[in-house]
Design an enzyme around this catalytic site. Structure first.
Site, PDB file in Angstrom:
ATOM      1  N   CYS A 276       0.648  -1.226   0.049  1.00  0.00           N
ATOM      2  CA  CYS A 276       0.005   0.132  -0.087  1.00  0.00           C
ATOM      3  C   CYS A 276       0.653   1.260   0.020  1.00  0.00           C
ATOM      4  O   CYS A 276       0.818   2.058  -0.822  1.00  0.00           O
ATOM      5  CB  CYS A 276      -1.019   0.177   1.257  1.00  0.00           C
ATOM      6  SG  CYS A 276      -0.355   0.162   2.862  1.00  0.00           S
ATOM      7  N   HIS A 324      -3.003   1.711   6.892  1.00  0.00           N
ATOM      8  CA  HIS A 324      -3.168   1.440   5.200  1.00  0.00           C
ATOM      9  C   HIS A 324      -3.269   2.832   4.405  1.00  0.00           C
ATOM     10  O   HIS A 324      -3.896   3.646   5.216  1.00  0.00           O
ATOM     11  CB  HIS A 324      -4.509   0.668   5.224  1.00  0.00           C
ATOM     12  CG  HIS A 324      -4.558   0.311   3.805  1.00  0.00           C
ATOM     13  ND1 HIS A 324      -3.868  -0.744   3.142  1.00  0.00           N
ATOM     14  CD2 HIS A 324      -5.429   0.528   2.800  1.00  0.00           C
ATOM     15  CE1 HIS A 324      -4.103  -1.057   1.840  1.00  0.00           C
ATOM     16  NE2 HIS A 324      -5.271  -0.084   1.654  1.00  0.00           N
ATOM     17  N   HIS A 336      -5.762   1.786  -4.366  1.00  0.00           N
ATOM     18  CA  HIS A 336      -5.109   1.183  -3.168  1.00  0.00           C
ATOM     19  C   HIS A 336      -4.451  -0.065  -3.583  1.00  0.00           C
ATOM     20  O   HIS A 336      -5.034  -0.675  -4.707  1.00  0.00           O
ATOM     21  CB  HIS A 336      -5.712   1.327  -1.765  1.00  0.00           C
ATOM     22  CG  HIS A 336      -6.708   0.515  -1.935  1.00  0.00           C
ATOM     23  ND1 HIS A 336      -7.088  -0.148  -0.551  1.00  0.00           N
ATOM     24  CD2 HIS A 336      -7.806  -0.108  -2.496  1.00  0.00           C
ATOM     25  CE1 HIS A 336      -8.071  -1.072  -0.792  1.00  0.00           C
ATOM     26  NE2 HIS A 336      -8.335  -0.817  -2.037  1.00  0.00           N
TER      27      HIS A 336
END
Length: 361
Positions: A276, A324, A336
Site C-alpha cells: 500500500c 493502510h 490502493h
C-alpha cells in the site's frame, strides 16, 4: 493325563465383556483426542474464514509497515556506514603520507649528524652562509612540529571515524535483527491466511472475489474495469487527474490508474508490484516528489486535510494505527493496493475505518 491338560481360556461374556469393550473404546477416544489436540481447528463457515483472513491481512499489513520502516532505517545506516568507511580510508591514506614525509625528514636529520650549532659555526668557511642556513633550520623545525601536530590530528580523526563506524555497524545489526523479526511476522500471518483460503472451494472464494478482504484470480486484470473495482466503487473517472490541485498530484493520480491490476507484494515499491505505501511512494516519485516509505511517516509528510476537503492526489489513511494508505481520485474513491489476494484497484474510501488525509504536493 487329565492333570497335565492346559486350562481352557475363558471367553469374556456378559458384564465382563461389555466393561472391556467400553474401556477399549474410551482408550481409543482418548488417544485420538490427544493426537488431534492443537492441530484440528473447528469447522469454519466461509464467512468466518473471510473474517479471519481479513484480520490476518490487517495484522500482516501492520507488520509490513514496521518492516518497511526498519528497512528504510537499515538502508540509510548501511549507506552512512559505507560513507564513513570511505572517509576513514581517505584519512588513513593522508595519515600514511604525513607519516612518510615526517619519517623522511627525521632520517635526513639523523644523517646530518645533529652537530652542535656553535661547532658548525666555528667550522664553517662562510659564517654568514651558516647563519642563513641556521635560520632555515629553525623554520624547518617549526614545519616539523606542525607536521607532527598534523599527524596527531589525522590519527585522532581516523580513530574517531573508526569508532563511529563501529557504532553504525552495531546499529545496522540491530536493525537487521528487527527486519528479520518483522519479516517472520509477515510471512507467518500470510501463511496462515493462505492455509485458511485453501479450505474454501472455488465457488466459496468466488462469493468474496470482489471484496478487498480477498479475491480470486479473476480480480487480476490489466485495465480498470469492474474486475478491479471493490464493491461500491464507481467506474474510474477519466478526468479525475485534471481536478487535482496541481500538476504533481495529477501525475501521481495518473500513475495510480496505470498501476491498477498490478499485484500486491509486501515490501514492493513498483514498477510491477506494490504494497500500500509502496504504491503511494511510487506514484509521487513519478511526479518528482519524495515520500517516506511507511504509512505512519507519509501521513506527516504534507498538509493534513479534512475528509470534506479531499482532492484527487491526496493520500487517505485508514485504521487507528495508520496501517493502510491509498490515493484519493475523487467521487469518494481511492486507488490502493489492498492485500496479497487483491490487485491494485479502485475502492470507496468508506470501505475501511478512515483515519486521516494528507496533501503532499
Amino acid at each position: 493325563m487329565a492333570a497335565h491338560r492346559k486350562p481352557r481360556q475363558r471367553s469374556l461374556s456378559g458384564h465382563t465383556a461389555r466393561t472391556a469393550a467400553i474401556l477399549a473404546l474410551a482408550g481409543a477416544a482418548s488417544a485420538t483426542a490427544l493426537q488431534g489436540s492443537g492441530h484440528a481447528d473447528p469447522r469454519l463457515s466461509p464467512a468466518a474464514v473471510k473474517a479471519k483472513v481479513d484480520a490476518l491481512y490487517r495484522e500482516a499489513e501492520v507488520a509490513t509497515e514496521k518492516y518497511n520502516g526498519a528497512k528504510e532505517k537499515a538502508d540509510k545506516t548501511e549507506n552512512s556506514l559505507g560513507e564513513l568507511r570511505d572517509e576513514a580510508a581517505r584519512k588513513q591514506e593522508e595519515l600514511n603520507s604525513a607519516r612518510a614525509a615526517l619519517g623522511s625528514y627525521a632520517a635526513a636529520q639523523y644523517r646530518a649528524g645533529g652537530i652542535d650549532p656553535s661547532v658548525q659555526l666555528a667550522l664553517s668557511s662562510d659564517p654568514e652562509q651558516f647563519l642563513d642556513r641556521a635560520s632555515l633550520a629553525d623554520r624547518a623545525g617549526s614545519r616539523q612540529s606542525a607536521a607532527i601536530g598534523g599527524v596527531r590530528r589525522k590519527l585522532q580523526e581516523v580513530d574517531q571515524l573508526r569508532a563511529e563506524a563501529d557504532d553504525r555497524l552495531s546499529t545496522l545489526r540491530s536493525r537487521q535483527a528487527e527486519l528479520r523479526k518483522h519479516k517472520k511476522t509477515v510471512t507467518t500471518k500470510l501463511g496462515e491466511a493462505k492455509r485458511l483460503l485453501a479450505r474454501l472451494t472455488e465457488k466459496q472464494r468466488a462469493q468474496f472475489a470482489g471484496d478487498d478482504g480477498f479475491a480470486g484470480d479473476e480480480g487480476r486484470a490489466t485495465r480498470p474495469d469492474a474486475r478491479t473495482a471493490a464493491p461500491g466503487a464507481r467506474a474510474p473517472e477519466p478526468g479525475s487527474a485534471a481536478k487535482a490541485p496541481n500538476a504533481r498530484a495529477a501525475a501521481a493520480v495518473s500513475y495510480a490508474y496505470r498501476a491498477i491490476g498490478s499485484p500486491y507484494v509486501w515490501g514492493a515499491t513498483g514498477p510491477s508490484a506494490f504494497d500500500c505505501s509502496g504504491l503511494t511512494q511510487a506514484a509521487y516519485r513519478s511526479a518528482g516528489v519524495s515520500l517516506p516509505r511507511t504509512t505512519y511517516a507519509q501521513i506527516a509528510a504534507g498538509e493534513r486535510v479534512p475528509r470534506s476537503a479531499l482532492r484527487p492526489g491526496d493520500l487517505v489513511f485508514f485504521y487507528s494505527g495508520i496501517s493502510h494508505v491509498g490515493i484519493y481520485v475523487g467521487n469518494g474513491q481511492m486507488i490502493h493496493a489492498p492485500n496479497p489476494s487483491a490487485p491494485v484497484r479502485l475502492a470507496p474510501i468508506d470501505q475501511m475505518p478512515f483515519a486521516g488525509a494528507t496533501r503532499v504536493a
